[in-house]
Design a protein around this motif. Structure first.
Motif, PDB file in Angstrom:
ATOM      1  N   GLN A 227      -6.267  -3.239 -23.999  1.00 23.53           N
ATOM      2  CA  GLN A 227      -5.210  -3.767 -24.855  1.00 23.53           C
ATOM      3  C   GLN A 227      -3.832  -3.462 -24.283  1.00 23.53           C
ATOM      4  O   GLN A 227      -2.921  -4.306 -24.330  1.00 23.53           O
ATOM      5  N   LYS A 228      -3.691  -2.278 -23.722  1.00 24.60           N
ATOM      6  CA  LYS A 228      -2.406  -1.914 -23.121  1.00 24.60           C
ATOM      7  C   LYS A 228      -2.086  -2.828 -21.943  1.00 24.60           C
ATOM      8  O   LYS A 228      -0.930  -3.245 -21.762  1.00 24.60           O
ATOM      9  N   ARG A 230      -3.258  -5.923 -21.500  1.00 31.41           N
ATOM     10  CA  ARG A 230      -2.961  -7.268 -22.010  1.00 31.41           C
ATOM     11  C   ARG A 230      -1.520  -7.365 -22.493  1.00 31.41           C
ATOM     12  O   ARG A 230      -0.865  -8.399 -22.335  1.00 31.41           O
ATOM     13  N   ASP A 231      -1.040  -6.279 -23.100  1.00 33.72           N
ATOM     14  CA  ASP A 231       0.306  -6.284 -23.675  1.00 33.72           C
ATOM     15  C   ASP A 231       1.396  -5.976 -22.652  1.00 33.72           C
ATOM     16  O   ASP A 231       2.585  -6.092 -22.970  1.00 33.72           O
ATOM     17  N   PRO A 233       4.064  -6.508 -20.179  1.00 26.86           N
ATOM     18  CA  PRO A 233       4.821  -7.703 -19.775  1.00 26.86           C
ATOM     19  C   PRO A 233       4.688  -7.986 -18.280  1.00 26.86           C
ATOM     20  O   PRO A 233       4.888  -7.099 -17.448  1.00 26.86           O
ATOM     21  N   PRO A 273      -4.958  -8.927 -31.640  1.00 23.04           N
ATOM     22  CA  PRO A 273      -4.220  -8.577 -32.862  1.00 23.04           C
ATOM     23  C   PRO A 273      -4.556  -9.565 -33.977  1.00 23.04           C
ATOM     24  O   PRO A 273      -4.821 -10.745 -33.713  1.00 23.04           O
ATOM     25  N   GLY A 324       1.777 -14.480 -20.638  1.00 22.03           N
ATOM     26  CA  GLY A 324       1.178 -13.161 -20.800  1.00 22.03           C
ATOM     27  C   GLY A 324      -0.298 -13.253 -21.119  1.00 22.03           C
ATOM     28  O   GLY A 324      -1.049 -14.014 -20.504  1.00 22.03           O
ATOM     29  N   ALA A 325      -0.727 -12.494 -22.126  1.00 20.54           N
ATOM     30  CA  ALA A 325      -2.147 -12.429 -22.476  1.00 20.54           C
ATOM     31  C   ALA A 325      -2.700 -13.768 -22.936  1.00 20.54           C
ATOM     32  O   ALA A 325      -3.917 -13.969 -22.929  1.00 20.54           O
TER      33      ALA A 325
END
Length: 537
Positions: A227-228, A230-231, A233, A273, A324-325
């Motif tokens: 998750q980190k 994916r987030d 930038p 999310p 991004g993701a």
């Protein structure tokens, strides 16, 4: 180390060091620290030292030199450690016992470039295939010191630093700490700038390979790290940019990028999310009714309204320019993986990663998995490509490939169309019985799962299984096995297909015409004839 001034200074300090130790002169000057030239596998570097044989120096003295204020002695100590650790595992352990690791870490921040090169080069050799030294380096704050000098313009130094970080990331218990201390710096100072200046020079390619190798390892650790990443930038955007622009299909950096994309798409829909998950799932009839006005006992919202709004939400997501993701689940990423699979020169690991990513984004009950399955089959027309890949004997490719095909048969509504294209190829890949070791039980379970998705909704699929001699194979897989966990799963999967084939009574007459050819198959056949499910056959 360049320049005549440095050469004279070096000779003076070598003479001084020799006098202190009471030994003879070194035969040739010591050259610059070697870089990480190649990689055998993720996290393992091959060190190629380009230096002289040092005489008259021992390890305690070399470690003591690391803490001297004299730059030349620092270089000499680090160079000796680098050389000894390349040749000797005992030397690696001795340095740790002598507390040489913290001393090396302090030299990472030296104002002298040669000191930085030799200190990081020594560290690279020190931690190679030595778990205790990896832990000692991390405990000494080595990661933070390394990433603090990543912005240095010296490509040789950056190669060594990223090589050390890649090596550290091969240890599972260090990955999460690395993700906290190194991931932002690696992304901002290395990955994004390099992907913004493609094509890369040979030294830059080495740095990129080390960096993406580290990211590849980090992306495999756990949900929190995924998750980190994916987030983060610019991280996914940079990976996509490299995949789009790299022209060599066998490029190792390309392989790393694809593997990171695959890992980041693992369990994607359950880890998104809530706001993103709601956006991808679209409005449900229940939520629409709740939000709509009612007249008496009736609502103003119909099933058609819900379907129309869901289609609009799909169109809105598809028309969005991914950032991004969003690249991980956007339909455009399917075309990206298609290019890799179409290229016959792509290496096996790259193909496996592309297939695995497609398997991940089409897995599960999420509506978006169904949407992307439609993109694979209808928009990109990838079914022939995927079926051709079944010719592979690589289990590493066959497992995700058959898993992907199983997902597609589950989600795609036109089962007759899928059956016409898939049954013959799938049946041909089944083993003759449950005792064969290839393909693996996992592959057999996936194939049976795909056949079952087709059979439950298509009599054409059941007919084709029969026509292409799949019935004897399924019978044998069900009854002839070694009782191992994998073969029992395969037997249950085959049994499920047989049960669902039996629902088509118009085919019972054709089933009776099936005659086994071998003695074992005949025994299996007699057993199945007495089975409650197949008693009518």
């Amino acid at each position: 180390m360049a320049g005549d001034g440095w050469g004279r200074q070096w000779q003076q300090h070598v003479s001084r060091a020799s006098h202190v130790m009471g030994t003879g002169q070194y035969q040739v000057p010591i050259h610059r620290a070697a870089s990480l030239r190649s990689v055998r596998s993720v996290g393992k570097g091959v060190d190629i030292l380009d230096g002289s044989r040092m005489q008259g120096l021992d390890m305690p003295t070399a470690v003591r030199y690391l803490s001297e204020s004299d730059v030349a002695l620092q270089v000499l100590g680090a160079a000796y450690i680098q050389h000894q650790c390349y040749h000797s595992d005992d030397a690696k352990n001795q340095i740790r016992v002598l507390h040489g690791v913290p001393a090396l870490v302090q030299l990472f921040s030296s104002d002298n470039q040669a000191v930085q090169r030799y200190a990081t080069g020594a560290t690279r050799n020190l931690i190679y295939e030595n778990s205790d030294n990896k832990v000692a380096l991390v405990d000494a704050g080595g990661v933070m010191h390394l990433v603090s000098i990543l912005s240095q313009p010296d490509e040789e130094l950056r190669k060594t630093i990223t090589g050390v970080l890649w090596n550290l990331s091969s240890r599972d218990h260090l990955k999460e700490k690395l993700s906290k201390e190194a991931l932002p710096e690696l992304t901002d100072k290395v990955l994004i700038p390099l992907c913004g200046s493609l094509p890369l020079s040979p030294p830059e390619k080495d740095i990129f390979l080390n960096t993406t190798g580290c990211l590849r390892n980090l992306s495999s650790v756990n949900e929190r790290t995924r998750q980190k990443m994916r987030d983060m930038p610019g991280l996914v955007d940079s990976l996509v940019s490299y995949i789009q622009q790299e022209e060599r299909p066998d490029d190792k950096g390309l392989e790393n990028c694809l593997c990171v994309m695959r890992n980041l798409s693992y369990q994607l829909y359950s880890e998104l999310p809530p706001s993103v998950r709601l956006r991808l799932e679209g409005p449900t009839r229940g939520s629409a009714i709740k939000d709509s006005e009612a007249i008496g006992c009736f609502t103003l919202y119909s099933k058609k309204d819900t379907e129309r709004n869901q289609n609009l939400s799909i169109l809105s997501e598809v028309s969005r320019q991914p950032k991004g993701a969003e690249w991980l689940w956007h339909p455009k990423v399917v075309a990206l993986y298609k290019v890799v699979l179409q290229n016959s020169d792509s290496n096996s690991t790259s193909r496996e990663a592309a297939i695995g990513a497609l398997q991940n984004i089409t897995a599960g009950d999420a509506r978006w998995a169904s949407v992307l399955s439609g993109v694979v089959v209808e928009q990109e027309r990838m079914l022939p490509i995927l079926l051709d890949l079944l010719d592979s004997n690589s289990e590493m490719e066959l497992r995700p490939l058959t898993g992907l095909l199983r997902n597609l048969t589950r989600h795609f509504s036109n089962k007759d169309h899928m059956a016409k294209n898939m049954v013959r190829v799938l049946v041909s890949k089944l083993p003759n019985d449950g005792l064969q070791k290839t393909p693996s039980s996992e592959v057999v379970v996936n194939i049976c799962g795909a056949l079952n998705h087709l059979v439950t909704c298509s009599s054409l699929a059941a007919r084709d299984i029969l026509f292409f001699n799949g019935l004897p194979k399924l019978m044998a897989i069900k009854t002839s096995h070694d009782n191992s966990g994998g073969s029992l799963k395969a037997a249950r999967a085959a049994s499920t297909v047989l049960c669902n084939m039996f629902q088509y009574s118009k085919l019972h007459r054709d089933y009776k015409l099936v005659r086994p050819t071998t003695a074992d198959s005949k025994n299996n056949y007699r057993t199945l004839k007495n089975n409650p499910v197949w008693g009518a056959v």
